[in-house]
Design a protein around this motif. Structure first.
Motif, PDB file in Angstrom:
ATOM      1  N   PRO A  86       0.802  -1.232   0.000  1.00 32.12           N
ATOM      2  CA  PRO A  86       0.000   0.000   0.000  1.00 32.12           C
ATOM      3  C   PRO A  86       0.830   1.276   0.000  1.00 32.12           C
ATOM      4  O   PRO A  86       0.279   2.360  -0.159  1.00 32.12           O
ATOM      5  CB  PRO A  86      -0.799  -0.121   1.304  1.00 32.12           C
ATOM      6  N   GLN A  87       2.146   1.166   0.190  1.00 30.49           N
ATOM      7  CA  GLN A  87       2.968   2.362   0.293  1.00 30.49           C
ATOM      8  C   GLN A  87       3.175   2.992  -1.084  1.00 30.49           C
ATOM      9  O   GLN A  87       3.706   2.361  -1.982  1.00 30.49           O
ATOM     10  CB  GLN A  87       4.327   2.011   0.908  1.00 30.49           C
ATOM     11  N   PRO A  88       2.787   4.262  -1.281  1.00 32.97           N
ATOM     12  CA  PRO A  88       2.995   4.896  -2.586  1.00 32.97           C
ATOM     13  C   PRO A  88       4.457   5.274  -2.789  1.00 32.97           C
ATOM     14  O   PRO A  88       5.241   5.363  -1.845  1.00 32.97           O
ATOM     15  CB  PRO A  88       2.108   6.152  -2.524  1.00 32.97           C
ATOM     16  N   SER A  89       4.802   5.504  -4.028  1.00 32.09           N
ATOM     17  CA  SER A  89       6.150   5.955  -4.354  1.00 32.09           C
ATOM     18  C   SER A  89       6.346   7.403  -3.915  1.00 32.09           C
ATOM     19  O   SER A  89       5.402   8.088  -3.513  1.00 32.09           O
ATOM     20  CB  SER A  89       6.387   5.848  -5.857  1.00 32.09           C
ATOM     21  N   ASP A  90       7.580   7.855  -4.006  1.00 28.54           N
ATOM     22  CA  ASP A  90       7.832   9.282  -3.834  1.00 28.54           C
ATOM     23  C   ASP A  90       7.127  10.049  -4.956  1.00 28.54           C
ATOM     24  O   ASP A  90       6.904   9.507  -6.037  1.00 28.54           O
ATOM     25  CB  ASP A  90       9.328   9.570  -3.895  1.00 28.54           C
ATOM     26  N   PRO A  91       6.778  11.309  -4.727  1.00 26.76           N
ATOM     27  CA  PRO A  91       6.169  12.097  -5.806  1.00 26.76           C
ATOM     28  C   PRO A  91       7.208  12.478  -6.861  1.00 26.76           C
ATOM     29  O   PRO A  91       8.360  12.753  -6.537  1.00 26.76           O
ATOM     30  CB  PRO A  91       5.625  13.329  -5.086  1.00 26.76           C
ATOM     31  N   PHE A  92       6.793  12.471  -8.112  1.00 24.84           N
ATOM     32  CA  PHE A  92       7.650  12.852  -9.222  1.00 24.84           C
ATOM     33  C   PHE A  92       7.029  14.055  -9.942  1.00 24.84           C
ATOM     34  O   PHE A  92       5.879  13.968 -10.409  1.00 24.84           O
ATOM     35  CB  PHE A  92       7.806  11.701 -10.222  1.00 24.84           C
ATOM     36  N   PRO A  93       7.745  15.160 -10.040  1.00 28.93           N
ATOM     37  CA  PRO A  93       7.198  16.309 -10.778  1.00 28.93           C
ATOM     38  C   PRO A  93       7.232  16.053 -12.289  1.00 28.93           C
ATOM     39  O   PRO A  93       8.076  15.300 -12.784  1.00 28.93           O
ATOM     40  CB  PRO A  93       8.148  17.449 -10.385  1.00 28.93           C
TER      41      PRO A  93
ATOM     42  N   ASP B 182      -8.716  22.465 -17.890  1.00 26.78           N
ATOM     43  CA  ASP B 182      -9.718  23.495 -18.160  1.00 26.78           C
ATOM     44  C   ASP B 182      -9.208  24.884 -17.794  1.00 26.78           C
ATOM     45  O   ASP B 182      -9.701  25.892 -18.326  1.00 26.78           O
ATOM     46  CB  ASP B 182     -11.002  23.207 -17.365  1.00 26.78           C
ATOM     47  N   LYS B 183      -8.257  24.949 -16.894  1.00 23.33           N
ATOM     48  CA  LYS B 183      -7.758  26.236 -16.413  1.00 23.33           C
ATOM     49  C   LYS B 183      -6.223  26.206 -16.491  1.00 23.33           C
ATOM     50  O   LYS B 183      -5.550  25.886 -15.503  1.00 23.33           O
ATOM     51  CB  LYS B 183      -8.231  26.470 -14.970  1.00 23.33           C
ATOM     52  N   PRO B 184      -5.631  26.476 -17.657  1.00 21.21           N
ATOM     53  CA  PRO B 184      -4.163  26.444 -17.801  1.00 21.21           C
ATOM     54  C   PRO B 184      -3.499  27.404 -16.817  1.00 21.21           C
ATOM     55  O   PRO B 184      -4.018  28.483 -16.516  1.00 21.21           O
ATOM     56  CB  PRO B 184      -3.934  26.888 -19.252  1.00 21.21           C
ATOM     57  N   SER B 185      -2.344  26.981 -16.309  1.00 20.04           N
ATOM     58  CA  SER B 185      -1.634  27.794 -15.332  1.00 20.04           C
ATOM     59  C   SER B 185      -0.171  27.366 -15.306  1.00 20.04           C
ATOM     60  O   SER B 185       0.237  26.420 -15.988  1.00 20.04           O
ATOM     61  CB  SER B 185      -2.248  27.631 -13.940  1.00 20.04           C
ATOM     62  N   GLU B 186       0.609  28.038 -14.482  1.00 23.23           N
ATOM     63  CA  GLU B 186       2.009  27.689 -14.286  1.00 23.23           C
ATOM     64  C   GLU B 186       2.216  26.922 -12.977  1.00 23.23           C
ATOM     65  O   GLU B 186       3.349  26.763 -12.531  1.00 23.23           O
ATOM     66  CB  GLU B 186       2.868  28.963 -14.287  1.00 23.23           C
ATOM     67  N   LEU B 187       1.143  26.444 -12.389  1.00 20.09           N
ATOM     68  CA  LEU B 187       1.259  25.661 -11.160  1.00 20.09           C
ATOM     69  C   LEU B 187       1.969  24.332 -11.437  1.00 20.09           C
ATOM     70  O   LEU B 187       1.919  23.801 -12.546  1.00 20.09           O
ATOM     71  CB  LEU B 187      -0.128  25.406 -10.567  1.00 20.09           C
ATOM     72  N   LYS B 188       2.614  23.783 -10.401  1.00 22.94           N
ATOM     73  CA  LYS B 188       3.411  22.576 -10.541  1.00 22.94           C
ATOM     74  C   LYS B 188       2.551  21.319 -10.381  1.00 22.94           C
ATOM     75  O   LYS B 188       1.673  21.256  -9.522  1.00 22.94           O
ATOM     76  CB  LYS B 188       4.538  22.551  -9.498  1.00 22.94           C
ATOM     77  N   TRP B 189       2.874  20.318 -11.209  1.00 25.11           N
ATOM     78  CA  TRP B 189       2.176  19.038 -11.188  1.00 25.11           C
ATOM     79  C   TRP B 189       3.094  17.940 -10.673  1.00 25.11           C
ATOM     80  O   TRP B 189       4.310  17.968 -10.874  1.00 25.11           O
ATOM     81  CB  TRP B 189       1.683  18.665 -12.587  1.00 25.11           C
ATOM     82  N   GLN B 190       2.484  16.933 -10.020  1.00 25.46           N
ATOM     83  CA  GLN B 190       3.227  15.770  -9.543  1.00 25.46           C
ATOM     84  C   GLN B 190       2.401  14.506  -9.774  1.00 25.46           C
ATOM     85  O   GLN B 190       1.163  14.558  -9.846  1.00 25.46           O
ATOM     86  CB  GLN B 190       3.541  15.883  -8.044  1.00 25.46           C
ATOM     87  N   VAL B 191       3.115  13.380  -9.857  1.00 23.06           N
ATOM     88  CA  VAL B 191       2.465  12.072  -9.986  1.00 23.06           C
ATOM     89  C   VAL B 191       3.144  11.116  -9.004  1.00 23.06           C
ATOM     90  O   VAL B 191       4.337  11.248  -8.704  1.00 23.06           O
ATOM     91  CB  VAL B 191       2.562  11.530 -11.433  1.00 23.06           C
ATOM     92  N   ARG B 192       2.381  10.161  -8.481  1.00 26.48           N
ATOM     93  CA  ARG B 192       2.953   9.088  -7.672  1.00 26.48           C
ATOM     94  C   ARG B 192       2.198   7.799  -7.979  1.00 26.48           C
ATOM     95  O   ARG B 192       1.048   7.819  -8.449  1.00 26.48           O
ATOM     96  CB  ARG B 192       2.913   9.408  -6.182  1.00 26.48           C
TER      97      ARG B 192
END
Length: 316
Positions: free
Chosen positions: A21-28, A108-118
Motif C-alpha cells: 500500500p505504500q505509494p512511491s515518492d512524488p515525481f514532478p 480546463d484552467k491552464p496555469s504555471e502551477l506545478k504538477w506531480q504524480v505518484r
C-alpha cells in the motif's frame, strides 16, 4: 517533421516498486501554461519480462499543494483541485496492450502551477515503472533499454572465454529497434554475434557477444549500440577481459602469500568441508544423499536384539 517533445521518467532509470500500500515518492512533471491537454503513458513491467497480471497500479496526480487525486479508469474521471479547492483539470486512464496505461489530463484552467504524480504497486510482485509525458499522445510512445551493461570475463588457463549473453529488456512504451548488426567488431577482443530486434514493450531479448581467446594482458572497450533511443548511456556496453590468474592456473590457490593454508575458506573449500558430516546417526548434512542416511553401513552395525538394553524400561 519536428522531433518529438517529451519527458521520460524517471531520468536515472526505471522506478522499482515493491508491492504493497505504500505509494512511491512524488515525481514532478512539466505542464506548459499554454497546455490544455497532457498525456502520461506508463509501462509497468516485470524485471524478468514475465507477465505482470491483470492488476493495475494506483496512479495519483496532484496540483500545487492540493490533495492527491486517484485517477480512475475511463470513462470515469476525477476533478483535480489546488489547495484552495479551485478545479483546474480532469483525468482518467485507459489500459493498453503490453501492461501500459495512458492517462489523459484535460486542463480546463491552464496555469504555471506545478504538477506531480505518484504510483502504488497493487500487484503481488515487484514491478518496474517508466512513463513518458507529452502534449501529443503519439510522442509518449518511446522505447527504453534496460540491461546489465558492465560485463567482465576472465579466461580459463587455456585462454578460452565463452560467449557473453546479455538480457536486454525494453521497459519503454514503444518497440525497441537496434541498428547495430551482428558480426560487428566491438573492439578489445569482443564482437557482436547476434541481438534481438525489435523488442516489444515489457519484453526481453538476448544479445550475444563473442570473446576472443587471450593468454596475456587485459583488454577493455566501451561500445555504443545504435538504436532508436536518445539516451546513449543506457545503450553503452562496458566490456573487459583478463588473462588467467597465474597462481590458480598453477594449482596454488590453496595457499596464501605466506605459504600457509588459505584463509579464504568459502573460495577454497567445498560445502562438505565447511559443514562436515555430523556424528549423530540419521542427522542430515549439507551433502547427504538422503535425510535418513546412516553413517555406519548395515554390515558393520552391532546386533542389539539380545542386548540388555533391549529390555530396559524406557521410562525414567
Amino acid at each position: 517533421m519536428a522531433d518529438p517533445v517529451f519527458q521520460m521518467h524517471p531520468e536515472d532509470g526505471p522506478l522499482r516498486l515493491a508491492p504493497g500500500p505504500q505509494p512511491s515518492d512524488p515525481f514532478p512533471f512539466e505542464v506548459d501554461a499554454s497546455n490544455t491537454v497532457r498525456f502520461l503513458r506508463f509501462n509497468a513491467s516485470d524485471p524478468t519480462c514475465a507477465p505482470t497480471g491483470e492488476t493495475e497500479p494506483l496512479i495519483e496526480l496532484r496540483l500545487a499543494l492540493g490533495k492527491w487525486a486517484a485517477v480512475p479508469r475511463a470513462p470515469e474521471t476525477v476533478t483535480i483541485e489546488d489547495q484552495h479547492l479551485t478545479a483546474y483539470a480532469t483525468a482518467s486512464w485507459t489500459r493498453e496492450p503490453g501492461d501500459m496505461f495512458l492517462v489523459r489530463l484535460d486542463i480546463d484552467k491552464p496555469s504555471e502551477l506545478k504538477w506531480q504524480v505518484r504510483l502504488t504497486n497493487k500487484a503481488q510482485k515487484e514491478l518496474f515503472f517508466v512513463w513518458v509525458v507529452s502534449d501529443l499522445e503519439e510522442d509518449t510512445r518511446q522505447p527504453r533499454i534496460f540491461m546489465p551493461s558492465v560485463q567482465h570475463r576472465t579466461a580459463s588457463p587455456g585462454g578460452f572465454i565463452g560467449n557473453i549473453v546479455v538480457n536486454v529488456a525494453n521497459v519503454g512504451t514503444r518497440e525497441l529497434v537496434f541498428f547495430t548488426e551482428g558480426s560487428t567488431d566491438l573492439g578489445g577482443g569482443f564482437f557482436l554475434k547476434s541481438l534481438t530486434s525489435p523488442i516489444q514493450p515489457s519484453e526481453c531479448g538476448p544479445l550475444v557477444i563473442g570473446v576472443a581467446s587471450t593468454e596475456h594482458g587485459s583488454d577493455s572497450t566501451d561500445f555504443v549500440l545504435q538504436a532508436d533511443t536518445r539516451d546513449e548511456a543506457e545503450r553503452t556496453l562496458h566490456l573487459s577481459r583478463s588473462k588467467p590468474d597465474k597462481e590458480k592456473a598453477e594449482g596454488k590457490e590453496g595457499k596464501d602469500s605466506d605459504g600457509g593454508p588459505s584463509k579464504h575458506l568459502p573460495d577454497m573449500m567445498g560445502v562438505s568441508d565447511l559443514f562436515p558430516r555430523p556424528l549423530i546417526p540419521g542427522l542430515a548434512w549439507a551433502g547427504a544423499a538422503s535425510l535418513n542416511e546412516h553413517f555406519i553401513p548395515p554390515e558393520l552395525r552391532p546386533d542389539l536384539s539380545t542386548s540388555a538394553l533391549a529390555y530396559e524400561d524406557p521410562a525414567p
